[in-house]
Write an enzyme that holds these catalytic residues in place. Structure first.
Site, PDB file in Angstrom:
ATOM      1  N   GLU A 162      -3.543   7.471 -41.992  1.00 10.48           N
ATOM      2  CA  GLU A 162      -4.023   6.913 -43.270  1.00 10.48           C
ATOM      3  C   GLU A 162      -5.225   6.036 -42.965  1.00 10.48           C
ATOM      4  O   GLU A 162      -5.208   5.273 -42.001  1.00 10.48           O
ATOM      5  CB  GLU A 162      -2.920   6.068 -43.927  1.00 10.48           C
ATOM      6  CG  GLU A 162      -3.425   5.203 -45.076  1.00 10.48           C
ATOM      7  CD  GLU A 162      -2.347   4.293 -45.684  1.00 10.48           C
ATOM      8  OE1 GLU A 162      -1.141   4.595 -45.541  1.00 10.48           O
ATOM      9  OE2 GLU A 162      -2.727   3.287 -46.306  1.00 10.48           O
ATOM     10  N   GLU A 210      -9.096  -1.850 -50.026  1.00  4.04           N
ATOM     11  CA  GLU A 210      -7.758  -2.260 -50.461  1.00  4.04           C
ATOM     12  C   GLU A 210      -7.687  -3.781 -50.448  1.00  4.04           C
ATOM     13  O   GLU A 210      -8.058  -4.424 -49.469  1.00  4.04           O
ATOM     14  CB  GLU A 210      -6.689  -1.672 -49.530  1.00  4.04           C
ATOM     15  CG  GLU A 210      -5.275  -1.942 -50.032  1.00  4.04           C
ATOM     16  CD  GLU A 210      -4.220  -1.142 -49.281  1.00  4.04           C
ATOM     17  OE1 GLU A 210      -4.436  -0.846 -48.102  1.00  4.04           O
ATOM     18  OE2 GLU A 210      -3.174  -0.818 -49.886  1.00  4.04           O
TER      19      GLU A 210
END
Ligand SMILES: *[C@@H]1O[C@H](CO)[C@@H](O)[C@H](O)[C@H]1NC(C)=O
Length: 375
Positions: free
Chosen positions: A134, A139
């Site tokens: 990932e 974020e």
């Protein structure tokens, strides 16, 4: 007499045979959403208090749409009242196409979601998590001011130090819950500051997993001049915000082809944890509980909880051999043909594309004429 004409041809050829990153996919304008899947479930991954709508409901409820500027908007429901024990509608989209090692992704965003309980991300994953890796390109949560970048993998992948990067490394072991984490140091990478600066551009190179961020005023010429059809020369990008050299992590071992994801969740196992939520937002409501004080109620707390995206573009290196550094070094000093300031997706994109193709055809013809004349 042959040497001079030949060098002329050699001089003109690089303007047509473009090296660097080649465009694979442009998501922009009225077709932005065509090649993404909508999740259609509650947030069963990060246990956030949202229901990620399916495609039909997303458009029907106007939580996903193209605005008058031609940009894609994805938002948390900020108009319907949510009663206790129910979830709030939001959006999570996954690209139908997966992109292999050697890819480059560039996303121009005008606005990213922020506010107490809000947890947006622009990230990538393989079919199985975390086995296939990932990459968190953007974020952050709650009232953070800075973006956080990370890789998540099975044990054995690390960020090696010292990394050639602008950001600040935290955890170096990519298998830890936080991932191998780098915090952005450039201003305005998240929150009110990002929006006030007019947004910016995030980019990630999948082979060396370098991640870049530029606030709107600092976007490099190569990106400003790129179009929905042009290739991209990354030689003016400078050091990345986060760098994950292969010396610490064998990317091809820990990552398969990645799908791109844009999502917004609320609370959940990061933004809603008391240790995260309370210091930033605990005083913003009567209970100090993320769900109770934000998700429940009128939705008026979510006016800033939306993405506005000009485009997402995926590129690849021609063939599988060269590293991006080598490509950049070998790249011709090619200047993109279109330098209009409205290079982003607009409703006149079709016209611009047409002109662009004509110009490429013209250049190829000219080069062939040179070749035929002189060889
Ligand atoms: C979450 O929901 C989706 C859609 O129903 C499903 O495909 C997936 O397997 C679920 N994931 C988990 C971890 O339960």
């Amino acid at each position: 007499m042959k040497s001079l004409p030949f060098s002329l041809v050699a001089f003109f050829l690089p303007a047509v045979v473009i090296s660097g990153y080649e465009l694979v996919q442009d998501y922009s304008g009225i077709s932005f959403f065509d090649q993404w899947d909508f999740y259609g479930s509650w947030d069963n991954l990060t246990l956030g208090d949202v229901w990620w709508l399916n495609r039909d409901d997303a458009f029907k409820q106007q939580l996903a749409y193209i605005n008058s500027a031609g940009n894609a908007v994805m938002k948390v429901d900020n108009t319907n009242t949510v009663v206790f024990n129910e979830k709030r509608a939001s959006i999570r989209i996954t690209s139908q196409q997966a992109y292999g090692v050697g890819s480059l992704w560039v996303a121009d965003m005008v606005h990213i979601p922020f506010g107490c309980s809000v947890w947006p991300a622009f990230w990538t994953k393989g079919p199985t998590w975390p086995d296939n890796g990932e990459i968190d390109i953007m974020e952050a949560i709650n009232l953070m001011q800075s973006n956080q970048m990370a890789l998540h993998t099975l044990p054995g992948c690390f960020q090696s130090t010292p990394a050639n990067q602008m950001g600040t490394s935290g955890e170096l072991d990519c298998s830890q819950p936080s991932g191998c984490l780098v915090t952005e140091t450039a201003p305005n990478s998240f929150g009110q500051g990002f929006a006030a600066a007019g947004g910016g551009v995030f980019a990630a190179q999948f082979d060396v997993a370098g991640i870049w961020f530029w606030s709107r005023p600092n976007i490099p010429q190569s990106i400003l001049q790129s179009t929905s059809t042009s290739s991209l020369d990354v030689s003016d990008w400078g050091a990345p915000s986060a760098s994950y050299p292969v010396s610490g992590c064998d990317i091809t071992k820990f990552f398969t082809a990645q799908n791109l994801i844009l999502d917004i969740t609320l609370c959940g196992i990061w933004a809603g944890l008391p240790a995260q939520y309370l210091p930033a937002c605990g005083g913003s409501g009567p209970t100090g509980i993320c769900y109770n004080d934000n998700v429940v109620g009128s939705g008026s707390r979510y006016d800033d909880a939306y993405f506005e995206v000009k485009y997402v573009r995926a590129y690849t290196t021609p063939g599988s051999g060269p590293t991006p550094t080598a490509v950049a070094a070998n790249a011709a000093s090619f200047t993109p043909m279109t330098s209009s300031s409205s290079a982003g997706p607009t409703l006149s994109q079709g016209g611009a594309l047409h002109v662009h193709c004509l110009m490429i055809a013209l250049m190829i013809s000219l080069t062939m004429m040179f070749a035929m004349l002189f060889l």
